[in-house]
Write an enzyme that holds these catalytic residues in place. Structure first.
Site, PDB file in Angstrom:
ATOM      1  N   PHE A 248     -24.722 -38.041  49.317  1.00  0.00           N
ATOM      2  CA  PHE A 248     -26.285 -37.954  50.522  1.00  0.00           C
ATOM      3  C   PHE A 248     -27.242 -39.193  49.833  1.00  0.00           C
ATOM      4  O   PHE A 248     -27.268 -39.402  48.224  1.00  0.00           O
ATOM      5  CB  PHE A 248     -26.443 -36.617  50.169  1.00  0.00           C
ATOM      6  CG  PHE A 248     -27.083 -36.097  48.867  1.00  0.00           C
ATOM      7  CD1 PHE A 248     -26.575 -35.152  48.052  1.00  0.00           C
ATOM      8  CD2 PHE A 248     -28.387 -36.075  48.730  1.00  0.00           C
ATOM      9  CE1 PHE A 248     -26.465 -34.982  46.690  1.00  0.00           C
ATOM     10  CE2 PHE A 248     -28.807 -35.173  47.578  1.00  0.00           C
ATOM     11  CZ  PHE A 248     -28.313 -34.240  46.473  1.00  0.00           C
TER      12      PHE A 248
ATOM     13  N   ALA B 262     -23.065 -42.096  41.496  1.00  0.00           N
ATOM     14  CA  ALA B 262     -22.970 -42.201  42.928  1.00  0.00           C
ATOM     15  C   ALA B 262     -23.453 -40.650  42.466  1.00  0.00           C
ATOM     16  O   ALA B 262     -23.817 -39.618  42.148  1.00  0.00           O
ATOM     17  CB  ALA B 262     -21.791 -41.549  42.888  1.00  0.00           C
ATOM     18  N   LYS B 263     -24.258 -40.215  44.324  1.00  0.00           N
ATOM     19  CA  LYS B 263     -25.109 -39.384  44.112  1.00  0.00           C
ATOM     20  C   LYS B 263     -24.283 -38.201  45.547  1.00  0.00           C
ATOM     21  O   LYS B 263     -24.442 -38.174  46.240  1.00  0.00           O
ATOM     22  CB  LYS B 263     -26.630 -39.764  44.803  1.00  0.00           C
ATOM     23  CG  LYS B 263     -27.379 -38.631  44.693  1.00  0.00           C
ATOM     24  CD  LYS B 263     -28.927 -39.530  45.313  1.00  0.00           C
ATOM     25  CE  LYS B 263     -30.396 -38.162  45.699  1.00  0.00           C
ATOM     26  NZ  LYS B 263     -30.331 -37.547  44.471  1.00  0.00           N
ATOM     27  N   ALA B 264     -23.189 -37.782  44.059  1.00  0.00           N
ATOM     28  CA  ALA B 264     -22.166 -37.433  45.601  1.00  0.00           C
ATOM     29  C   ALA B 264     -22.169 -35.629  44.947  1.00  0.00           C
ATOM     30  O   ALA B 264     -23.506 -35.129  43.835  1.00  0.00           O
ATOM     31  CB  ALA B 264     -20.912 -37.644  43.951  1.00  0.00           C
TER      32      ALA B 264
ATOM     33  N   TYR C 217     -23.853 -32.287  41.561  1.00  0.00           N
ATOM     34  CA  TYR C 217     -24.712 -31.291  41.622  1.00  0.00           C
ATOM     35  C   TYR C 217     -24.682 -29.436  40.920  1.00  0.00           C
ATOM     36  O   TYR C 217     -25.779 -29.168  40.719  1.00  0.00           O
ATOM     37  CB  TYR C 217     -25.842 -31.196  42.963  1.00  0.00           C
ATOM     38  CG  TYR C 217     -26.684 -32.385  43.024  1.00  0.00           C
ATOM     39  CD1 TYR C 217     -28.113 -32.242  42.130  1.00  0.00           C
ATOM     40  CD2 TYR C 217     -25.932 -33.561  43.264  1.00  0.00           C
ATOM     41  CE1 TYR C 217     -28.584 -33.593  42.906  1.00  0.00           C
ATOM     42  CE2 TYR C 217     -26.959 -34.925  43.277  1.00  0.00           C
ATOM     43  CZ  TYR C 217     -27.823 -34.883  43.111  1.00  0.00           C
ATOM     44  OH  TYR C 217     -28.443 -35.652  43.078  1.00  0.00           O
TER      45      TYR C 217
END
Ligand code: PPE
Length: 306
Positions: free
Chosen positions: A35, A157-159, A163
């Site tokens: 995202f 990576a904004k995976a 989170y």
């Protein structure tokens, strides 16, 4: 949260309440999604502008590449879709959340041929860490959870799955009465926060951790450029929590958090216990840039009207 009228869903604008997926969505079970978080601001000239749109669109594509997610979109198409979504919702400023995820199909860790969906939601979002945080600064604690090792999860990576590490740290910090967590890497050096990069000022020099086990923040890179242009020395360097304790100033950067001063870490007051002079200076200039008040950085803005 405040909602808006439409969500962009695989190329179509659909009513917010109808942008739904199956509970058997792969990403819901395994975190297989990437995202972005992007902000749009209302500008002085009456238009609105998305801050660093191309860089965010490209990072979404890069995040997908790292995860081997095949998004059927180019960075340019993502950028255009973001502007279309903002315009369709008549949103003159706010937050933009593109998300690409592995959909329902086969069960099991292996994503196989499950479809990849992309959505873009936009909504009004005020100060991430509370309205006073931008002025007064926030209180932090060093997390008992380490930021993931460079070979555990892919921090560039904004995976979505990454989170879980952030949630562990953030919940612990909030339940212990703090606003945010300072996360150390697996070697014990300061890395970043649950959703922000970190900077500090020591002997007049601005320091921020290098891109080892952290997300390459777009605000981070913008602030490095801006601070250097303003004449400050900025070093990308590992530092320890005790160096942070005795810093003259410290602050977080992020799309949601913007530039938020840190006033306390582990019950040690940082500097004067409120935004320091360097922090304030950079914060003021940053807010001018995002609102289109500094022509030198015009290339960082994608203007739109509706
Ligand atoms: N580190 C992490 C772990 C992170 O999530 C963010 C953004 C950053 C650094 C700063 O990156 P950038 O926004 O490119 O400067 N966190 C996003 C999500 C926050 C949320 O709670 O959701 C954000 O700021 O949009």
């Amino acid at each position: 949260m405040k909602t808006t009228e439409f969500i962009w869903f695989d190329g179509k604008l659909v009513p917010w309440a109808e942008a739904n997926v199956s509970v058997m969505t792969h990403a819901l079970h395994y975190g297989s999604a990437v995202f972005e978080g992007i902000r749009a601001y209302k500008c002085a000239d009456g238009t609105s502008a998305v801050f660093r749109l191309e860089e965010h669109a490209q990072r979404l594509i890069n995040s997908a590449k790292i995860l081997r997610l095949e998004i059927p979109l180019t960075a340019e198409e993502v950028a255009t879709a973001i502007l279309d979504t903002l315009k369709a919702n008549k949103l003159d400023g706010g937050y933009v959340r593109p998300l690409s995820f592995v959909g329902a199909g086969e069960m099991g860790v292996y994503p196989g041929a499950n479809p990849i969906h992309t959505i873009i939601a936009v909504w009004p979002w005020g100060a991430y860490l509370g309205p006073e945080a931008l002025e007064m600064g926030i209180r932090c604690k060093t997390s008992s959870f380490a930021r993931m090792h460079a070979n555990t999860l892919m921090s560039k990576a904004k995976a979505a799955g990454n989170y879980v590490n952030s949630i562990l740290a953030k919940v612990e910090a909030k339940e212990d009465g703090y606003d945010e967590a300072v996360m150390l890497d697996t070697n014990g050096f300061v890395a970043e926060a649950s959703g922000e990069n970190i900077f500090m000022v020591h002997d007049g020099v601005i320091k921020t951790p290098p891109l080892t086990s952290i997300l390459g923040g777009i605000t981070r890179s913008s602030i490095i450029t801006l601070a250097r242009d303003l004449g400050y020395t900025v070093e990308e360097q590992l530092f320890t929590r005790d160096e942070l304790y005795i810093a003259e100033e410290a602050f977080f950067t992020g799309t949601a958090a913007e530039l938020t001063p840190i006033r306390e870490v582990d019950r040690r007051v940082i500097g004067a216990g409120r935004a320091g002079a360097v922090t304030k200076h950079i914060q003021q200039e940053f807010f001018k840039i995002v609102k289109g008040e500094n022509p030198k950085y015009a290339s960082w803005l994608s203007h739109y009207t509706f």
